[in-house]
Structure formats: structure tokens, C-alpha cells
Write a protein that holds these residues in place. Structure first.
Motif, PDB file in Angstrom:
ATOM      1  N   SER A 446       0.827  -1.220   0.000  1.00 10.30           N
ATOM      2  CA  SER A 446       0.000   0.000   0.000  1.00 10.30           C
ATOM      3  C   SER A 446       0.862   1.271   0.000  1.00 10.30           C
ATOM      4  O   SER A 446       0.348   2.367  -0.217  1.00 10.30           O
ATOM      5  CB  SER A 446      -0.947   0.002   1.186  1.00 10.30           C
ATOM      6  N   THR A 545      -1.867   6.377   1.598  1.00  7.00           N
ATOM      7  CA  THR A 545      -1.240   5.143   2.080  1.00  7.00           C
ATOM      8  C   THR A 545      -2.116   4.453   3.121  1.00  7.00           C
ATOM      9  O   THR A 545      -2.411   3.266   3.008  1.00  7.00           O
ATOM     10  CB  THR A 545       0.128   5.464   2.704  1.00  7.00           C
ATOM     11  N   VAL A 548      -5.498   3.083   1.718  1.00  4.28           N
ATOM     12  CA  VAL A 548      -5.304   1.837   0.963  1.00  4.28           C
ATOM     13  C   VAL A 548      -4.978   0.693   1.927  1.00  4.28           C
ATOM     14  O   VAL A 548      -5.515  -0.407   1.832  1.00  4.28           O
ATOM     15  CB  VAL A 548      -4.185   1.998  -0.083  1.00  4.28           C
ATOM     16  N   PHE A 549      -4.103   0.995   2.899  1.00  3.02           N
ATOM     17  CA  PHE A 549      -3.659  -0.036   3.846  1.00  3.02           C
ATOM     18  C   PHE A 549      -4.847  -0.631   4.605  1.00  3.02           C
ATOM     19  O   PHE A 549      -5.009  -1.837   4.704  1.00  3.02           O
ATOM     20  CB  PHE A 549      -2.657   0.580   4.821  1.00  3.02           C
ATOM     21  N   VAL A 552      -7.554  -2.433   2.038  1.00  3.68           N
ATOM     22  CA  VAL A 552      -7.222  -3.631   1.272  1.00  3.68           C
ATOM     23  C   VAL A 552      -7.813  -4.885   1.930  1.00  3.68           C
ATOM     24  O   VAL A 552      -8.447  -5.707   1.275  1.00  3.68           O
ATOM     25  CB  VAL A 552      -5.693  -3.777   1.116  1.00  3.68           C
TER      26      VAL A 552
END
Length: 1487
Positions: A446, A545, A548-549, A552
Motif C-alpha cells: 500500500s 497510504t 489503501v492499507f 485492502v
């Protein structure tokens, strides 16, 4: 070595984890006896060879044995004894007679090995210390200090182990070893302290006093403590050049230049060869200079310092990544409450150690880089200067003096700036790679989301940068335009005042300024967009970041460790990403400089074999015998000066050569004067002999001039001889030649610039048959026909060929070219004696000599038999108008201006804020403050978010929670960006506002200042206010003000967050703030003055250089190149003396501030450990990651404060000129009628006037009546007060007593413009302004085109103007340079005709106008102004012989006032003047 073997070697267990798994951990004894012993000893053994080398050298430098040295050796000897004792104890225990039954257990190997190791080491150390003593210039040794430090550090562990054991058991188990250990520990401490003291030999004491760095110890060098005395001095009082310390040998110009030239010769040679090969292959010439050798030369010359700095940079980069890892450990420690407290303390100490090491390495790296930059600049400057002395004339023509000076200033500076940051080329990619690797380990793939955002920023920033550059270019155009007009206004201010034209020019400047501000506002908006993007970037990157982290997979939970480690890694990443594009742009600019420098330094040198010194010769085209006086004559452009150049070897020879025996002295046509004292100019490097000096001065008629100068022959002459008149310059130049006692004198028309009677004197006393040079060979180029009968031989040149040679009488008789020459000149000379100098304006460019026309005479060999060769200097092509007011003591008062106010007053800041507008100021503060709150809020939210990981441990993380977290985080990030954007926009408007107000105030005031101010202030100083200071107000101040505000709020925010997390921290803030404040105050005071000294000492380098370039032929003719090279080195050294301390002062400050920042980090960590039970891990991470960032911000804050203080001075200087006293009002309540003055009567009533209060009166009570339409001539010797009379009519100077009435109105009661608009003057020197012809005649557009054409017809310009393409719109160049002097004078006449006023003052032009134009003007005035009162100030009596009355002034009083014929009969003053001018009574009757 396996662990088992180590166990056996020690006789105890080597490692067991149980040692650390308890509240009070300790190291096993075996580790203390092995690893901790080997580390320091290993270090010493590695470094020893370097010290031992100096023992092997043959030349033993027997320095005295100092007390300190003996103490050091004594301590080591004692340590050696303790080692032997330890060995003895072991041996005694094992093999000695023992009372008890002998023990079968022998001591372990380590008890033998260690004492032996130590004993050998101490012997080695004795040798090393001797080696250090013999090393030249060494006062201590870094390696030995580090060794002692490591040793003491490693011995701390056994120290506490032994103590703890003894305390636990209540007795000492092994007394002898216990005692020996503590004795040796004490000795080691003493040795450590001794190794940190400088051992300065007595012979070096003096050097250390002049350069403390030479006597600085290792500790002092890494913390820059040796610089303290300079900082203190600068804080107590302003620094001056004398306070600067001597340079180190390796930093001096001569040393750097030697190394550089040595490498450059070989590199350039190689490049030339390669270049030739390429040309053979390609056949066509693509570039005719060898290229791409400069970079390698620089690299090879400074390889050492480059590699050193690279090493430090690498270490610093790697250490930078240790902090985030430690932070991670720290956070996991606070989360896990079961871990032992000592771990926390360990991490806190480690954070401190890493930070301190990082600071030390970084500062060493910066120090190296900046010194490298300084050295590169020095090397380039010295090389350019050296090259300029030998460069051939063809190569010299390719670039102007200005361009060559630019190579030295701008291009060298560019190299300096790039070398400062050259290591970022590899360091940035390295940092980026490492950051990405570590981030990947934290967050997995990510990271790529955040990275993508960062990469996207780059092209956007690039796009904005190009946009900004285009705007800057536009801005510079307007700036140049505005300054050009300002320059003209200031140069022609007197005319503006006389014609009352100020408002017209003021609006012109204001218009340009308006456009400039429009562009500036555009630029500011662009900047705010890029700032918005830049400030949003970190928020967006972390948002992308983290989003997304978490998005996911639901397994990914954001913990405090992950979040804050990532954030500190992102912070590291920001710097290289911002720097790379800037660095690349700078590199591109440097390539341009590199090409220019390579072209100049690789150019052709002067061919030294054209002039030979060979006594035997036969075939000659021109042969000059020793001891003769030879005149060279010929029409303009026939090659006389070229012949001179050829004799000097300055020309390009096509064939043939010149043979000269003897030393040369040369007097160029345009005198070249150095910026030095009169005496230095005449001596020109020769020793001073009083008798000869006086003789030369008498002969050159300089004695009376020296009496007038304030310092006699020690008067400082300004640049280009600005405070000498043309004739004086020429005489000094001649005196220089006469003093030099050469064998051959080349005199290029030295008599043209002086008056005819002086010329006669010089010829008799210096040049002629009875002059002081009568036994020397003299070649005189002349136009003065009167001297020709007295010379031995005459050479006549026609079109570059020697047409006749012979004596005066023989040439007269031969009726050839010479007699023609005589006829033309004799006629002209009788016509106008004072125009003689007009014939000398032929161009210098025929020196080229490649044109065949001028080359023919170099074919023959000019052979001057019987002598040996010497030295020379070239005509300065810049003639500066001679001004009475220039302070001749230029040298003494320049520096005092710079060091004006040291502490900037607070009122100046208020003044700037007021100009910005209070509303704006408050809004900017508020907006930036809110932005800061948003920033802190975002991070607090993040720390709260990370706590979810604890709350939802082993539970599914709800989606709504995740979305809120991400959403709020993002919103706060964007809000932050928006507020920055808003703040920057407001700031932009406010600063443009301030710029507008400050500039218009300044302009408004300068145009209303009385004339006296301009007479006493150099124009350059006023222009500087409009150029440099306004530039600072426009661009630098808003920039530094904004940065300062952001930094300040950033620091406050950081401290706030740390205090929020760990309230204990508040205790520390006060002492830290105090230290910070003092360091900052000390630094700012010193740094600012060092900057000023730098700029003061920089200008002499460039002025000396441009002086040298313009005087090249003279320097070469006298052969003084080496002396000038030496002088250049001294001048550059003078500058380096203030540049070097400035570099060090920045490091001095940085290292102190970084230590403060490191303490902040340490305390933040420490208090987090102390109060770990009450803290959540999120806050700990937050406070420490903030603290890690504070060092940079602290550093920036001081830089910005200092910069702001330096820049705000500009506001002070601008306001100083906005508050000067004004002249009277332009328009008052009492206004005269429209038609006044209808009759044009003038009455002076006991009129007295002085130029400035406190000076003598110039007019002593003038009383007279002038009735309508009278024509009055005013005459008198120089200084009688003629021009003062006109100045009074226009109220350029105000009355001290008495009054002037025009048509019965007292002129002092009406406004200046009302008065000046109704009078007309035709000034002595015609001043035109750049703009259209029409603008020059009628700046306010009051007249129709028909009117203008009518006056042009009357002033005989109609045909000329009608013939121009644009007609009335024809552009006049600056100062009217594209019109002839006569045309300019006629334009001034047209101005007067256009104004149609009843009173005309005619300040008669002297020699500027040829007789024809003069007649035209006189006739027009008689016809057109017959109904006006005309006052003519006459310099030539002819023109006023038809006046109705003549006023004769003498020393400010009217001595005679009557009609010309009556005055001639009176036989008084006027009669005497007329007789001088050759006017008799018959002439008057004829008129």
C-alpha cells in the motif's frame, strides 16, 4: 571463535540471556573482559600506522617538549606499569610460593592475555604520541581522543559490575585486581582529559592568535567552539575587516590557484588534442574551443575534500533511518506494560546518541561542502583573472568587459552554489530507495499509493515552475524598464526641475510599476497554488497510504508503531523529492556557465613572439634610432594607434615582426587610471624616490592640481578616475610613463585631452628636445601641428602604409602627403582651437589588424636599435562625466555606509505591517493559526485511530469506524492545505499592497527633494534604493516573512503537542527557550555583519578586474602582469576572510541548535518512559515523531529570523529616503494669472543666496532692474556666480535674503511649478530622455502636432525629422545617444520655442556645438524671441556683443552693468576680458 572456546578462555560463562531478563540487568564478566577490551584496542591498532609514519620521516621536527606532552607520556607510562602489575599478580597467583596447598586450578587465559595486550598497546601509544608531536601543525590527535573516549566508555561496565558485586557481598573478593582496575580507570580519565587539551608549541602561538582554528582541538573542531570569540566580538560591537582572522594555508587563493592551474594545464592540453582529432574526422568546425574539461579539472583538484564530504553524507543518511526504527521500538515498549523500565531508558539514550552523531556528521559534511564551494569559486575567479592578462585581442573582442566580469561574478557563484549540494545527486536517490524499502516493510504494497501521489506532484510542480519562470522573465523586463527611466530621471533631474516636468515622468514610472505589480500578483498567486500543493502533499500521501492499507483487507489494523514510523519515514522522504528537481534545474544553469568559462579559459593566448629583442638587423621598413623624438602623423583612421599597438605586440600579425630593444613605457590615447591614490598611479609599482617624483610632477604640471585635491598626492582617485578631469587624467598617465625610466616611450596622442597652453608646457618640459625625457627614444602620435618643427623625425602614415619619413623642413619642401596634412590641419586649428579634441574620436577597433588595409606596415620590421623590454596599460573606454561633488576620498567612506544600523528597530517591522494593512495582517495570522490547529488535530486524530488496534484486539474492525477514521483524517488534511492556500493568497495581496505604497512614497518624495540633495549624493546610491531595496521589499521580504511565520507556528505546535502528551515536558521548555534565544541573538548579530563584510569586500574584486581588463595594454606594456596577479590574490583573500567565518558561523549555529533539538527528542522520550503507565502508545508516537522533526524547524526559524532582519533593513532604507525634506510646494494658494508674466520685467532686490545652510554666500546682495524685452548678457570668470543667478530665478536654490520680482510678483510667494512653467531655459548641456521625440518636446501632450512641426521648422530640424521613418514618434535612445550633439542642442531650442514664455534664459553651450549650429541658434533666438526678455550667460564674448546691456559679475557681486560699447570705453573688467578674447571696439561697431 565459538562460545564454548570463549567460555574456556574467560573461565566463566560468555553469554546468558538471564543476565538481561531482570530489573537490574548487567553484562557477563566474560563479555566485559573480551569484547569491551577489543573494541578500543582494535581501533587504536588500526589507526597506529598513520601516526608511526611521521616517526620514520628523515626530517625530525624537534619541537620543544611541552609540559602537556610530558604529562601525557607519564600517564601512559604509569598505565604500562599497571598492566605489568596485573600480569605479575596473575603469575604470582599461579606460580608463586603459596602458603595454602597449591591450587590445581590455574587462572584462565584471559588473565594473561589482557595485561600483555594492554602492555603492548601502551608502548604503541607512547610512540603514537611522539608521532603526533612531530607532525607539523598538529595540536592534538582526533584518533587518540576517540580511543581514550572508547576506552573509558567500555570500562564503565566493569566499573559498575565490580562495585555492585562488592556491595552485594559486603566485601571485595579480589583486592589486587580491584585496586589495579580503579587506578587504571582513574589514569584513563586523566588521559582522556589531557587528550582533549591543545598542545600549542610556542612558535605557533602568534599564528593561533590570528587564526584560532589552527589551535583548535578535536572536540572544538567538531563543535566549532573555536569560533566563539568571533561570535562574542560580533555581539558586542560591529565587526570590521580588521577583526577577520587569517586564512588557513590551504584555503588561500594562491594555494588553491596553484593546484587548480597545475591540473588545468594537463586537462586542457588533453582536451585540445582530443578536439583536434575530432576536427580531423569531421572536417567542419562545430565549436572552436576544447570543451568538457572544466568539470574533470575541478574534480581532480578537489578530490580529497569531495570524497571526505561524501563519506560524512553517507553516514548521516544511514543514521537518519535509525531514528524511525528506534521510535518503533519505543512505541512497542510503551504498549507492553510488562517490559522492564530500563529498556525505555536505553531507547531514549540511543535516540539521543543517534541524533547527536547525525548532527556531528551532517555539520562536518556541510562545512566541507561549503568550503568546497568557496574554493571552486576562488579557483575560477583566479583563473579567469589570470587568463584575462594573457588573452589575445581576438579572443578579447568576443566578449565585452561586462561579460568578462560576469564570468567572474555570476558564473563562479553558480558553480559555488551547485558544489554546495552536489552530493545530493547520489544521496537523494539513496534516501528515496531506503525510505521505500523501510515503508514496504511496515505497510506492504500500500506504500505504492502514497508513492504514486508523490510522483504525481513532481510534474505538477515542474509545470508550475516553468510558468513561474516565464512570469519572472516578464517581471525582469518591467524592472529593467522602470530602472532605466529612474536612471534617466535622476541623471536629468535638474532639467525636470527647470521645466517642471516631474509629474509627467512620475506617471510614466507609476504606469510601469503598476504593470510590474500586476505581474507580481500573478506570480504570488502561482506561488500560493504550489505552496498549497506542497503543504497538502504530506497529508495526501499519508491519507492515500493509510486508506489503501486499511481498505485492502480487514486484517490490516493501523497500529501506533506502523502509523508513526511511516510518518517519520515520509518526513525523511519529503526532502529528497523536493530537492532533486531544484538540483537538476541548477545543474542545467551551471552547464551554461561551464560552456562560457570553457570558451574563455580555453581561448587563444597572446602571441609573444611578434616582438623580438634581437640586436642585429638589416632589412627594415621603419627604423628608429635611439634617443630620437619621432612624431607619427596622419589623417584620422590612417593607422597611427594601430602602429602603437603593433609595437606593443597587441596586434594580430599576418606576417613580419617587430624588434625592440629596451624597456617600454606607454601612454594610451584615453588615459587609464587605477582606483588608487595619485601617488600609486604615478609610481605604478616602482619604488618611491621623492626627488624624482617631485621633478616629474613639476614637469607634468600636476603641482597646482595636487594643491587643490584634499589629500594632495595621497588623494584616493575614484573608479575610472571619476574625480579627475580629462586633462588631469592624461597628465597623470604621462607622469606614470615619465617616472618609470624606461628606454622607449610610446606616446599615443597624450596632448589632445589637455588645454593648449598646458600642452605647450608638457611638450617643453617632458616630451620635447629639452624635456626630462630628452635622451630617450620617444615615439609621439600627434595632431598638434605646432610641435612638429621641434621633432627629430616625422613618419607620415596614409591608409596604414608609411608614406614619407624625414625632418619637418625636408617634408615641407617635398610637397607630398605631409604638406597636404599640414594645410588641412592648419586651417581647422585656426578656426576653432577648442575643438581640437574632436579629431580624436576615431574608433579603437582598427586594432584588429586582420583587415588587410591596416596590416601593411607590420610587414617591415620596426627596428629600434640598442636596448631591453618593459610594461603597459590600455585605454579605459568608459568616460565618466566629471562631477564637482564626487567625494574624492572615495576609498575611506564606502564601508561606513554598510554597517549602519545593527539592531533593527521594532518600528520598522510595524511600518511594514502598516503598509500591508492591519486587516490583512490580522487575517494572515488567524488563517495560519487555524491551519496549524488543523495539522495538530489531524495528528491527534491519527493517534486516536491507532488506539483502535488496542480496543478491537482480536475483534473484527467495523467498516463504519474505518470510513469515519479515513474520512476525518483526509478532511483535516485538505482543510490544512486550503488554509495555507488562503493564507498565502492574503499574504500575496498584502505584500503587493505594501510594495505599492512603499514605492510610490519613495518616488513621490525623491522627485520633490531639493536639488542640493542630488549634488551631494552619488546617483548610484539613490538608484540602489529603487533597484535593490525595492526588489527586496517586493520579493524577499514577503517570502521570508511567510516562512518565518510558518516556522514559528510549527515550533510552537510541536512544543504544544509534546506538552500535551507528557506534561512534565513543560519544566524543560523554559531553560531550552533561554539557551535558544541567546544562541540566536549572538548568531544573528555576527552573521549579518559577516554578510555585509562579504558584500563590501566583494566589489573591489570585480572593480579591480574590470579596471585590469580595461587597462590591459598598459599593464602588458610595462610588464606588470605578476604584480596585478598578486594584487588580485590579495583582494580575493580579503573577501574569503569574511566568507569563511560566515560559513563557519552557520555551522556554529546549526550544531548548537541541533543539540537543543536532540535534547527535546531525548526529554520527550525520557518523560514518555517515566510516565508510561498513564500514557497511550499513540500519544508517545505522536510526541516523539514531532520532536524528531523539531530540529530542522528550529534551525529554519533562526535562519528565517536572521534573513528577515537582514531584509527588513530595506524597508528602513526606503523609508529613510521617503522622509527627506522636500523643496517648496509645487502649487500654492496664491496662483498668478494665466497670462503672467505679460511684460517680462525682472527686479533683483538686495538678493543673497547660499547653496546650503552653513556655506558661504554665492551671491552677495545683487540689485538690478531689467525692463521688458531687454537682451542682457551675463559674463564673469568661472565661479563668479553666473549660473547661480539662473538657479535663483527658478528657485533651484532659495534666497537667504532679499527677493526677486517678475512683473511685480515676488516669486517666493507662488508655487514652484507655476513659476517654472512660465520661464524658459535653454540649458548648457542638452539633456534628452528615452522615449519619442514628441515626448521630449511636449511630455504633457499640451500642443497639437502642427505646433510641434512649426517649432521644428524654426529650429532647422524639420527636414531631419520628416526624413525619419516614424517622424515625431522616433525613439530617442537613452541620453539621446542616437542624435548628434548639435541636433540635441537644436531640440532644446525647439522646446523653448514651444513654451512661448516672456522670459528666456540662455545658458550658452560651450564647445559642444560647431560654429554652424551656433549661428542657426543665435539667429533663431534673435528673430523668434525679439518680444521677450532674454538673459544670456556667455562663455564666448562674441555672442553677447549685440546685447542691450551686459552684466559683469565677480565673486557674487555685480561690478559693471551697461551697454557693451560703454563698458569697453570704461576700460574696466569687461574691457580686460574682451582684450583676452581678441575683441576690439571696431568689432562692436561692425556688429
Amino acid at each position: 571463535m565459538s562460545v564454548a572456546a570463549l567460555d574456556e578462555y574467560c573461565g566463566s560463562i560468555f553469554w546468558n540471556a538471564s543476565y538481561l531478563n531482570r530489573e537490574d540487568p548487567d553484562l557477563p564478566v566474560c563479555v566485559e573482559q573480551t569484547i569491551l577490551v577489543w573494541i578500543p584496542l582494535g581501533f587504536l591498532w588500526l589507526c597506529a600506522p598513520w601516526h608511526l609514519v611521521s616517526l620514520c620521516r628523515k626530517t625530525v621536527n624537534t619541537k620543544h617538549l611541552s609540559k602537556l606532552y610530558l604529562c601525557k607520556q607519564l600517564v601512559v607510562s604509569l598505565l604500562f606499569l599497571t598492566a605489568i602489575a596485573a600480569l605479575a599478580v596473575t603469575l604470582g597467583e599461579d606460580f608463586g610460593p603459596s602458603k595454602d596447598p597449591p591450587s590445581t586450578v590455574k587462572n584462565a587465559g584471559v588473565y594473561y592475555a589482557n595485561p600483555v595486550l594492554y602492555a603492548v598497546t601502551w608502548i604503541l601509544l607512547l610512540l603514537c604520541q611522539e608521532g603526533v608531536r612531530r607532525r607539523k601543525g598538529a595540536v592534538d590527535s582526533a584518533t587518540l581522543f576517540v580511543f581514550w573516549f572508547l576506552l573509558v566508555l567500555c570500562d564503565v561496565f566493569p566499573f559498575q559490575t565490580l562495585l555492585r558485586e562488592a556491595l552485594k557481598l559486603g566485601e571485595i573478593s579480589d583486592v589486587p585486581r580491584f585496586c589495579l582496575f580503579y587506578i587504571s580507570f582513574g589514569l584513563e580519565l586523566i588521559a582522556l582529559i589531557l587528550s582533549a587539551v591543545a598542545d600549542i608549541p610556542s612558535e605557533a602561538k602568534e599564528r593561533v592568535k590570528n587564526n584560532p582554528e589552527a589551535g583548535a582541538t578535536f572536540l572544538s573542531r567538531i563543535t566549532f567552539n573555536w569560533f566563539n570569540s568571533m561570535v562574542l566580538k560580533g555581539y558586542k560591537r560591529p565587526l570590521v575587516q580588521e577583526d577577520m582572522w587569517d586564512l588557513n594555508e590551504i584555503d588561500s587563493t594562491s594555494y588553491i590557484n596553484q593546484c587548480f592551474q597545475h591540473v588545468m594545464q594537463s586537462e586542457l592540453g588533453a582536451a585540445r588534442k582530443a578536439d583536434e582529432k575530432k576536427k580531423k574526422k569531421k572536417k567542419e568546425k562545430d565549436n572552436d574551443y576544447p570543451n568538457s574539461w572544466l568539470i574533470t579539472t575541478i574534480y581532480k583538484t578537489f578530490r580529497g575534500i569531495l570524497l571526505e564530504s561524501a563519506f560524512f553524507k553517507l553516514l548521516q543518511d544511514l543514521l537518519a533511518f535509525a531514528s524511525p526504527q528506534l521510535l518503533k521500538l519505543m512505541i512497542s515498549f510503551t504498549q507492553d506494560k510488562s517490559r522492564y523500565t530500563w529498556e525505555g531508558y536505553l531507547y531514549a539514550v540511543l535516540l539521543l546518541v543517534v541524533a547527536v552523531l547525525q548532527s556531528l556528521f551532517l555539520q562536518q559534511y556541510f562545512q566541507r561542502c561549503f568550503v568546497l564551494g568557496m574554493k571552486v569559486r576562488t579557483a575560477i575567479m583566479a583563473s579567469v583573472y589570470k587568463k584575462a592578462l594573457v588573452v589575445s585581442n581576438e579572443a578579447r573582442k568576443e566578449s565585452t568587459v561586462g561579460e568578462t566580469v560576469n564570468l567572474m561574478s555570476a558564473d563562479a557563484q553558480r558553480f559555488n552554489d551547485v558544489t554546495n549540494f552536489i552530493h545530493l545527486l547520489w544521496s537523494c536517490p539513496l534516501q528515496i530507495t531506503l525510505s521505500i524499502v523501510f515503508l514496504w516493510l511496515e505497510l506492504g504494497p500500500s506504500v505504492l499509493a502514497g508513492l504514486a501521489v508523490m510522483v504525481l506532484m513532481v510534474p505538477i510542480n515542474g509545470f508550475l515552475a516553468t510558468k513561474a519562470r516565464n512570469i519572472q522573465v516578464k517581471n525582469m523586463k518591467f524592472k529593467d524598464k522602470r530602472l532605466k527611466i529612474m536612471n534617466e530621471i535622476l541623471n536629468g533631474i535638474k532639467i525636470l526641475k527647470l521645466y517642471a516636468w516631474e509629474p509627467s515622468f512620475q506617471t510614466q514610472v507609476e504606469d510601469i510599476r503598476g504593470q510590474e505589480l500586476k505581474v507580481m500578483r500573478k506570480f504570488a498567486y502561482l506561488t500560493s497554488v504550489s505552496t498549497f500543493i506542497f503543504s497538502c502533499a504530506p497529508a495526501l500521501v499519508s491519507l492515500a497510504t493509510f486508506a489503501v492499507f486499511v481498505g485492502v483487507s480487514s486484517d490490516n489494523v493501523l497500529t501506533a508503531e506502523k502509523a508513526f514510523t511511516s510518518i517519520s519515514l515520509f518526513n525523511i522522504l519529503r526532502f529528497p523529492l523536493a530537492m532533486l528537481p531544484m538540483l537538476i534545474a541548477a545543474m542545467v544553469q551551471t552547464t551554461v556557465s561551464r560552456k562560457r568559462l570553457e570558451k574563455f579559459l580555453g581561448g587563444e593566448d597572446l602571441d609573444s613572439d611578434i616582438v623580438r629583442h634581437d640586436p642585429s638587423f638589416s632589412t627594415v621598413s621603419l627604423d628608429i634610432k635611439p634617443g630620437r623624438l619621432v612624431a607619427v602623423v596622419g589623417a584620422v583612421g590612417s593607422g597611427k594607434s594601430s602602429l602603437m599597438s603593433a609595437l606593443l605586440g597587441e596586434m594580430h600579425s599576418t606576417k613580419g615582426f617587430i624588434n625592440i630593444q629596451g624597456s617600454l613605457a606607454f601612454v594610451p590615447q584615453q588615459a587609464w587610471i587605477q582606483n588608487a591614490t595619485v601617488r600609486d598611479n604615478i609610481l605604478f609599482g616602482s619604488p618611491h624616490k621623492e626627488r624624482r617624483f617631485q621633478e616629474v610632477i613639476q614637469a607634468c604640471a600636476l603641482a597646482p592640481d595636487l594643491k587643490l585635491l584634499p589629500g594632495g598626492d595621497l588623494t584616493e582617485i575614484g573608479e575610472k578616475g571619476i574625480n579627475l578631469s580629462g586633462g588631469q587624467k592624461q597628465r597623470v598617465s604621462l607622469a606614470r610613463a615619465a617616472y618609470s625610466q624606461a628606454d622607449i616611450y610610446l606616446l599615443d596622442d597624450p596632448l589632445s585631452a589637455v588645454d593648449s597652453h598646458v600642452g605647450k608646457h608638457l611638450f617643453e618640459k617632458v616630451i620635447g628636445p629639452n624635456g626630462i625625457l630628452k635622451n630617450k627614444t620617444r615615439i609621439l602620435v600627434t595632431h598638434g601641428v605646432s610641435f612638429l618643427p621641434y621633432v627629430d623625425e616625422i613618419v607620415v602614415l596614409v591608409d596604414g602604409v608609411v608614406s614619407e619619413v624625414g625632418s619637418y623642413s625636408s617634408l615641407r619642401a617635398s610637397k607630398g602627403a605631409f604638406s597636404e596634412f599640414l594645410d588641412t590641419y592648419a586651417k581647422e586649428q585656426s578656426n576653432q582651437a577648442d575643438l581640437q579634441s574632436g579629431n580624436y574620436l576615431f574608433p579603437q577597433c582598427i586594432m584588429d589588424g586582420r583587415c588587410t588595409k591596416y596590416c601593411t606596415f607590420t610587414v617591415g620590421d620596426i627596428c629600434i636599435c640598442d636596448y631591453k623590454l618593459y610594461k603597459l596599460q590600455n585605454p579605459a573606454r568608459h568616460l565618466t562625466p566629471y562631477s564637482k561633488t564626487t567625494n574624492p576620498m572615495v576609498g575611506q567612506h564606502v564601508t561606513s555606509i554598510f554597517l549602519s544600523s545593527i539592531q533593527v528597530k521594532f518600528s520598522v517591522y510595524l511600518q511594514y505591517l502598516r503598509a500591508m494593512g492591519w486587516g490583512y495582517t490580522v487575517m494572515v495570522f488567524v488563517v495560519y493559526f487555524i491551519q496549524n490547529i488543523a495539522f495538530i488535530g489531524q495528528n491527534l486524530w491519527l493517534s486516536d485511530w491507532t488506539n483502535d488496534a488496542v480496543d478491537y484486539y482480536n475483534m473484527t474492525y467495523p467498516n463504519w469506524k474505518r470510513d469515519t477514521r479515513v474520512g476525518v483524517f483526509g478532511a483535516l488534511g485538505v482543510a490544512q492545505g486550503l488554509f495555507v492556500f488562503l493564507g498565502t493568497l492574503l499574504m500575496a495581496n498584502a505584500s503587493v499592497n505594501a510594495s505599492r505604497i512603499l514605492h510610490s512614497r519613495l518616488l513621490d518624495n525623491i522627485l520633490r527633494v531639493p536639488m542640493v540633495f542630488f549634488d551631494t549624493t552619488p546617483i548610484g546610491r539613490v538608484v540602489n534604493r529603487f533597484a535593490k531595496d525595492i526588489f527586496t521589499v517586493d520579493e524577499a521580504i514577503p517570502q521570508s516573512f511567510r516562512s518565518w511565520l510558518l516556522c514559528l507556528l510549527g515550533v510552537l505546535g510541536t512544543l504544544f503537542v509534546i506538552c500535551l502528551a507528557t506534561p512534565f515536558f513543560t519544566i524543560i521548555i523554559i531553560p531550552l527557550a533561554l539557551v535558544y534565544y541567546f544562541v540566536q541573538r549572538f548568531y544573528v548579530a555576527t552573521s549579518r555583519q559577516l554578510r555585509r563584510l562579504d558584500s563590501v569586500s566583494r566589489s573591489p574584486i570585480y572593480s579591480h578586474f574590470s579596471e585590469t581588463v580595461s587597462g590591459l595594454s598598459v599593464i602588458r606594456a610595462y610588464g606588470h602582469q605578476d604584480r596585478f596577479l598578486k594584487h588580485n590574490e590579495i583582494t580575493i583573500d580579503g573577501n574569503l576572510k569574511s566568507v569563511y567565518p560566515w560559513i563557519v558561523s552557520n555551522r556554529w549555529l546549526a550544531i548548537r541548535l541541533e543539540f537543543l533539538g536532540n535534547l527535546v527528542v531525548f526529554f520527550a522520550a525520557l518523560f514518555a518512559v517515566i510516565s508510561r503507565d498513564s500514557l497511550d502508545s499513540g500519544l508517545v508516537g505522536l510526541s516523539i515523531s514531532y520532536a524528531l522533526n523539531v530540529t530542522q524547524t528550529l534551525n529554519w526559524l533562526v535562519r528565517m529570523t536572521s534573513e528577515l532582519e537582514t531584509n527588513i533593513v530595506a524597508v528602513e532604507r526606503v523609508s529613510e529616503y521617503s522622509e527627506l525634506e522636500n523643496e517648496a510646494k509645487w502649487v500654492t494658494e496664491t496662483r498668478p494669472t494665466e497670462k503672467w508674466p505679460e511684460e517680462g520685467r525682472l527686479q533683483f532686490d538686495n538678493y543673497k543666496v547660499r547653496y546650503r545652510p552653513g556655506l558661504e554666500l554665492v551671491l552677495h546682495g545683487v540689485t538690478c532692474n531689467i525692463s521688458s524685452t531687454e537682451k542682457i548678457g551675463i559674463v564673469g570668470r568661472t565661479g563668479a556666480g553666473k549660473s547661480s543667478l539662473t538657479n535663483c530665478l527658478f528657485r533651484i536654490i532659495e534666497a537667504a535674503e532679499g527677493r526677486i520680482l517678475i512683473d511685480d510678483i515676488d516669486i517666493s510667494t507662488i508655487g514652484l511649478h507655476d513659476l517654472r512653467n512660465r520661464l524658459t531655459i535653454i540649458p548648457q548641456d542638452p539633456v534628452l530622455f528615452s522615449g519619442s521625440l514628441r515626448m521630449n518636446l511636449d511630455p504633457f501632450d499640451r500642443f497639437s502636432d502642427e505646433d510641434i512641426w512649426r517649432v521644428l521648422e524654426l529650429s532647422h530640424l524639420k527636414d531631419y525629422v520628416a526624413g525619419l521613418q516614424e517622424g515625431l514618434q522616433h525613439e530617442v535612445a537613452e541620453g539621446g545617444e542616437n542624435l548628434s550633439v548639435g541636433q540635441r542642442q537644436l531640440l532644446c531650442l525647439a522646446r523653448a520655442l514651444l513654451r512661448k514664455s516672456r522670459i528666456l534664459i540662455l545658458d550658452e553651450a560651450t564647445a559642444a556645438v560647431d560654429l554652424e549650429t551656433d549661428d542657426l541658434i543665435q539667429n533663431t533666438i534673435r528673430k523668434e524671441f525679439s518680444h521677450c526678455t532674454v538673459l544670456t550667460i556667455a562663455h564666448r564674448l562674441h555672442s553677447i556683443m549685440d546685447s542691450s546691456r551686459v552684466m559683469v559679475l565677480d565673486a557674487g557681486k555685480i561690478v559693471e552693468f551697461d551697454s557693451p560699447s560703454n563698458l569697453l570705453e570704461k576700460q574696466g573688467h569687461f574691457y580686460a576680458m574682451a582684450k583676452d578674447a581678441g575683441i576690439t571696439r571696431e568689432d562692436v561697431t561692425a556688429l
